[in-house]
Enzyme design. Structure first.
Site, short mmCIF file in Angstrom:
data_model
loop_
_atom_site.label_atom_id
_atom_site.label_comp_id
_atom_site.label_asym_id
_atom_site.label_seq_id
_atom_site.Cartn_x
_atom_site.Cartn_y
_atom_site.Cartn_z
N THR A 99 0.82 -1.21 0.00
CA THR A 99 0.00 0.00 0.00
C THR A 99 0.86 1.26 0.00
O THR A 99 0.35 2.36 -0.20
CB THR A 99 -0.93 0.02 1.22
OG1 THR A 99 -0.15 -0.18 2.41
CG2 THR A 99 -1.97 -1.10 1.13
N HIS A 145 7.14 1.00 7.78
CA HIS A 145 7.36 1.89 8.92
C HIS A 145 7.58 1.02 10.16
O HIS A 145 7.52 -0.22 10.08
CB HIS A 145 6.21 2.88 9.10
CG HIS A 145 4.85 2.25 9.20
ND1 HIS A 145 4.45 1.50 10.29
CD2 HIS A 145 3.80 2.25 8.34
CE1 HIS A 145 3.21 1.08 10.11
NE2 HIS A 145 2.80 1.51 8.92
N HIS A 179 5.43 -1.99 11.04
CA HIS A 179 5.68 -3.25 10.33
C HIS A 179 6.76 -4.07 11.02
O HIS A 179 6.81 -5.30 10.87
CB HIS A 179 6.12 -2.98 8.89
CG HIS A 179 5.05 -2.40 8.02
ND1 HIS A 179 5.13 -1.12 7.51
CD2 HIS A 179 3.87 -2.90 7.59
CE1 HIS A 179 4.05 -0.87 6.78
NE2 HIS A 179 3.27 -1.92 6.82
N LYS A 186 -9.58 -0.96 9.40
CA LYS A 186 -10.08 0.20 8.65
C LYS A 186 -11.58 0.33 8.86
O LYS A 186 -12.30 -0.66 8.92
CB LYS A 186 -9.79 0.03 7.15
CG LYS A 186 -8.30 -0.05 6.80
CD LYS A 186 -7.61 1.28 7.06
CE LYS A 186 -6.14 1.21 6.73
NZ LYS A 186 -5.44 2.47 7.02
N ARG A 208 -10.70 1.02 1.35
CA ARG A 208 -9.42 1.53 0.87
C ARG A 208 -9.58 2.04 -0.56
O ARG A 208 -10.39 1.52 -1.32
CB ARG A 208 -8.37 0.41 0.88
CG ARG A 208 -7.92 -0.02 2.27
CD ARG A 208 -6.86 -1.09 2.14
NE ARG A 208 -6.43 -1.60 3.43
CZ ARG A 208 -5.41 -1.13 4.14
NH1 ARG A 208 -4.72 -0.11 3.67
NH2 ARG A 208 -5.09 -1.66 5.30
N GLN A 250 -6.58 -14.37 1.50
CA GLN A 250 -5.48 -14.60 2.45
C GLN A 250 -5.43 -16.07 2.85
O GLN A 250 -4.35 -16.63 3.06
CB GLN A 250 -5.65 -13.71 3.68
CG GLN A 250 -4.45 -13.78 4.64
CD GLN A 250 -4.47 -12.70 5.69
OE1 GLN A 250 -4.94 -11.59 5.45
NE2 GLN A 250 -3.96 -13.02 6.87
N ASP A 272 -5.18 -7.89 14.86
CA ASP A 272 -6.35 -7.69 14.00
C ASP A 272 -6.43 -8.69 12.85
O ASP A 272 -7.43 -8.74 12.12
CB ASP A 272 -6.38 -6.26 13.45
CG ASP A 272 -5.19 -5.93 12.55
OD1 ASP A 272 -4.20 -6.73 12.55
OD2 ASP A 272 -5.21 -4.90 11.87
N LYS A 281 -1.09 4.73 20.68
CA LYS A 281 -0.54 3.69 19.81
C LYS A 281 0.94 3.92 19.55
O LYS A 281 1.37 5.02 19.27
CB LYS A 281 -1.31 3.66 18.49
CG LYS A 281 -1.02 2.44 17.63
CD LYS A 281 -1.93 2.42 16.42
CE LYS A 281 -1.66 1.19 15.55
NZ LYS A 281 -2.54 1.14 14.37
N LYS A 298 3.57 6.22 16.31
CA LYS A 298 3.12 7.49 15.75
C LYS A 298 3.80 8.64 16.48
O LYS A 298 3.96 8.63 17.69
CB LYS A 298 1.60 7.62 15.87
CG LYS A 298 0.82 6.57 15.08
CD LYS A 298 0.99 6.76 13.59
CE LYS A 298 0.13 5.78 12.81
NZ LYS A 298 0.31 5.92 11.35
N THR A 299 4.19 9.66 15.73
CA THR A 299 4.77 10.86 16.32
C THR A 299 3.99 12.06 15.79
O THR A 299 3.13 11.93 14.92
CB THR A 299 6.25 11.02 15.93
OG1 THR A 299 6.32 11.29 14.52
CG2 THR A 299 7.04 9.76 16.25
#
Length: 418
Positions: A42, A47, A50, A84, A88, A171, A192, A229, A232-233
């Protein structure tokens, strides 16, 4: 006796759910297993979120097992509904291919090429005709069961397309294909992904027999001590691509972790031994001001993702910024170390220091500029300036690309020469 990999993962806080923990422990004691984790293309970079499942694959690899990463060239064209609350946006196949190439290069850097494979589910999913899909696989999935999976149930109120509804079937086909062709018996994923992974195990049992050994292992949702979470920044995601997040910024992210989180992250994101981590935990309790645990965390993760040279460079930049001695920094290091400071553009023309400070709006007035220069509050490229007649020459340092101004002890400004 060598500790079983499952016990090691549990000590590190890396196990959320397993379908049959005793069976998986027995299997990993008997043989070196194949296992996989998937990532959809995607974006064109991983990041640090992952890294959570990939660190598990790396631990299995180091223990002698055989990790496989599935690049979702097929599923990525569809869109995973997991996590989500809306559909998407579908990507073009050209963009998917671009992302695949970049992700593959990043993962080869993390895993090497020995005892590791990257495969693309487009290679088998694209060969399925619609009739084959419906007859060979669709017939084996109960809609009521699919609706009860959290990944689908969470979307029923806002709606889910048939395309995303079928994602768990695709999947599942991946797991079956890898079970048959890559000797893969374990799928790893985030919490998830539980519904998608167990659907794959059900498909394997229907196709290969109820005694087929296939397992699921999911990883806990990683939260910081403040409940937010991880990963994240204020500036957004922390990327593995050095062009998106510089090695210095990457290093600083880990260095700035909270005392309450650092030992958890050392367990999860480094390969340090239990004894080393216990010693660092003691340092957090007795000498928290030294931040030794944070420094070791930053060193280890930066080395794993980038290189030992990137660690040394990040520490070199950090030391220069702390001391104010900038003269040994290269232009490339300036680019990294000053990415977040206020910046402006200047011409190549030399300028009187007072006028320069006003023109760049570092100082609000000539009176204030003269006062700060006279008081020794201004440094230019690491040199303290007290002479009101001093000329700022943009070509004097850093390959003529930057002028670095520090006002007071900590306030830096970056002037980019256009």
């Amino acid at each position: 006796m060598t500790e079983n990999i499952i016990d090691e993962l549990k000590w590190r806080g890396a196990v959320n759910q397993t379908t049959d923990e005793a069976g998986l422990r027995e299997l990993t004691s008997e043989k070196q297993i194949g296992l996989y984790c998937g990532v959809d293309p995607t974006g064109d970079s991983l990041h640090i979120g992952h890294l959570i499942p990939f660190m598990m694959l790396k631990r299995f690899q180091l223990a002698g097992h055989h990790p496989v990463i599935v690049i979702g060239g097929g599923t990525g064209a569809i869109g995973d509904p997991s996590g989500k609350n809306s559909e998407r946006v579908l990507q073009s196949m050209t963009q998917v291919q671009h992302n695949q190439d970049h992700l593959s290069a990043q993962m080869e850097k993390l895993f090497g090429t020995d005892n590791f494979r990257i495969v693309n589910n487009y290679d088998w999913l694209s060969k399925l005709s619609l009739l084959d899909f419906l007859r060979d696989y669709g017939k084996l999935f109960n809609v009521n069961t699919m609706l009860n999976k959290e990944v689908v149930a969470s979307r029923l109120e806002v709606g889910i397309s048939f395309t995303e509804f079928t994602y768990q079937i695709l999947q599942s086909i991946d797991f079956l294909h890898l079970y048959r062709h890559e000797d893969v018996q374990l799928q790893i994923g985030g919490a998830d992904q539980w519904g998608n992974i167990t659907a794959g195990i059900d498909l394997i049992h229907k196709q290969e027999g109820a005694d087929a050994k296939a397992f699921a292992l999911t990883i806990p949702l990683m939260l910081k001590a403040d409940g937010t979470k991880f990963g994240k920044t204020a500036g957004g995601a922390v990327w593995l691509d050095p062009e998106k997040t510089s090695p210095y910024e990457f290093y600083q992210f880990w260095l700035n972790q909270d005392d309450r989180d650092v030992i958890k992250y050392l367990k999860y994101f480094t390969f340090l031994s239990q004894e080393e981590i216990a010693a660092l935990a003691e340092k957090v309790k007795t000498q928290p001001e030294k931040r030794e645990a944070q420094r070791r965390l930053a060193q280890e993760v930066t080395k794993f993702v980038h290189s030992e040279a990137a660690v040394k460079q990040a520490e070199h930049i950090s030391a220069a910024l702390f001391s104010g001695d900038l003269k040994d920094l290269t232009a490339a290091e300036i680019e990294q170390g000053f990415a977040d400071v206020p910046s402006m553009t200047i011409s190549t023309e030399p300028n009187n220091v007072v006028q320069f400070l006003v023109d760049t709006e570092i100082e609000k007035s000539k009176r204030q500029a003269r006062e700060d220069v006279t008081n020794g509050a201004i440094t230019i490229n690491g040199d303290r300036i007290r002479d009101l007649e001093f000329t700022v020459d943009p070509a004097a340092a850093f390959d003529g690309r930057f002028v670095i101004v520090r006002r007071g002890k900590k306030r830096y400004f970056l002037a980019r020469v256009k």
